[in-house]
Design an enzyme around this catalytic site. Structure first.
Site: not given
Ligand code: SAM
Ligand code: DTB
Ligand code: SF4
Length: 311
Positions: A51, A55, A58, A95, A126, A186, A258
């Site tokens: 990616c 972040c 991550c 998801c 999702c 979400c 969650r």
């Protein structure tokens, strides 16, 4: 009518004695839900690693040297198998997560087919694909998408310390498109990235003051992934984690909260207190996106010991 929350009001709740806060949160929980029934989602990583974003938490960012090996987008058969398995395991939602800043047009076509496969197994769908424009959002709605996951992660001011390649406002924009398209949202964040309780409270105040409450609110506990800038962040206080779950329940009374990443390093007792405080959803399955989850076998034992049912 949705109540407006100020930071000061939320902080007053957070600062209550632990038992008072948990009692209040559990009362709100019990009024709105069967407090012994847990919603179960399962995860599938449909595009691992590589990616462009930075972040700090991550493992899939190409900017952290030594993070996970990038893979191509998975094929439709992989999605079929995951959906079949999720149904067999009594999960209600699948998801699918992709390590993208945003999807391309060929990606979008494939994702729409994946959504239709998931729906054909009688599961809720999702996806979490990064930033979307209006056209892409409408395309997902037409494919039958139920939920879009896009987290705000932390408070607006702490966000700048965690991500530099995009802004907090960018994330709010995608959430606006998703809401306007009529897809359920979400949206939650991560605790334990070195932020203060003030940031945790501010994150929840942003969520509760959105034009409508996100239907699903994942609260992740940082998994300090190897080779990421947050790999050495000290473990956060367990009571502060539980108090944040309780505050989420009070500020977002009808949302599913969650208990997401990080359960594999929580004791059974900590998870039980989170469920008492109002967490009513989990990710089930031995792996999350790249990290280990609490095993399905351990979850079965925990659910039996606590008398919890899957909903
Ligand atoms: N690229 C998309 C995005 O950023 O929205 C989707 C994928 S991202 C991996 C999904 C969510 O997983 C993040 O928003 C974050 O809240 C959570 N997450 C990622 N790495 C984590 C970690 N090491 N510990 C806890 N939660 C994490
Ligand atoms: C969310 O808030 N947590 C999930 C899901 N949405 C996509 C992902 C957790 C990822 C944990 C770290 C990993 O597996 O790499
Ligand atoms: Fe990319 Fe999402 Fe990971 Fe950020 S959280 S690096 S956008 S996959």
């Amino acid at each position: 009518m949705k109540k407006t929350w100020t930071y000061d009001k939320a902080k007053t709740l957070f600062d209550l004695p632990f038992n008072d806060l948990l009692y209040k949160a559990h009362t709100v929980y019990r009024k709105n839900f069967n407090s012994n029934a847990i919603q179960i989602s399962t995860l599938l990583n449909i595009k691992k690693g590589g990616c462009s974003e930075d972040c700090a938490y991550c493992s899939q960012s190409a900017r952290h040297k030594g993070s996970v090996e990038p893979k191509r987008r998975v094929d439709l058969n992989t999605v079929r198998e995951a959906a079949k398995q999720a149904k067999l395991l009594n999960c209600s939602r699948l998801c699918m997560g992709a390590a993208w800043r945003s999807p391309t047009e060929p990606d979008m076509d494939a994702i729409c087919e994946m959504i239709q496969i998931v729906k054909s197994y009688g599961l809720e769908s999702c996806v979490t694909l990064g930033f979307l424009n209006e056209e892409q959002t409408n395309k997902l709605k037409n494919a039958g998408l139920d939920y879009y996951n896009h987290n705000i992660e932390t408070s607006p001011s702490y966000y700048e310390k965690i991500v530099t390649t995009h802004s907090f406002e960018d994330r709010l924009k995608t959430l606006e498109y998703v809401r306007n398209a009529g897809i359920k949202i979400c949206c939650g964040g991560i605790l334990g990235m070195g932020e203060a309780n003030e940031d945790r409270i501010r994150m929840l105040v942003v969520l509760t003051n959105l034009p409508s409450h996100p239907q699903s609110v994942p609260i992740n506990k940082l998994i300090p992934m190897p080779n990421t800038p947050l790999e050495m962040v000290p473990e956060m206080d367990a009571f502060d984690f539980i108090k944040t779950i309780a505050l989420a329940r009070i500020l977002l009374p009808l949302s599913d909260v969650r208990l997401s990443a990080g359960r594999s390093t929580m004791s059974d007792e900590m998870q039980a207190l989170c469920f008492f405080a109002g967490a009513n959803s989990i990710f089930y399955g031995d792996t999350l996106l790249t990290a280990k989850n609490q095993s399905m076998q351990q979850d079965e034992i925990l659910f039996n010991r606590l008398g919890l049912k899957k909903r």
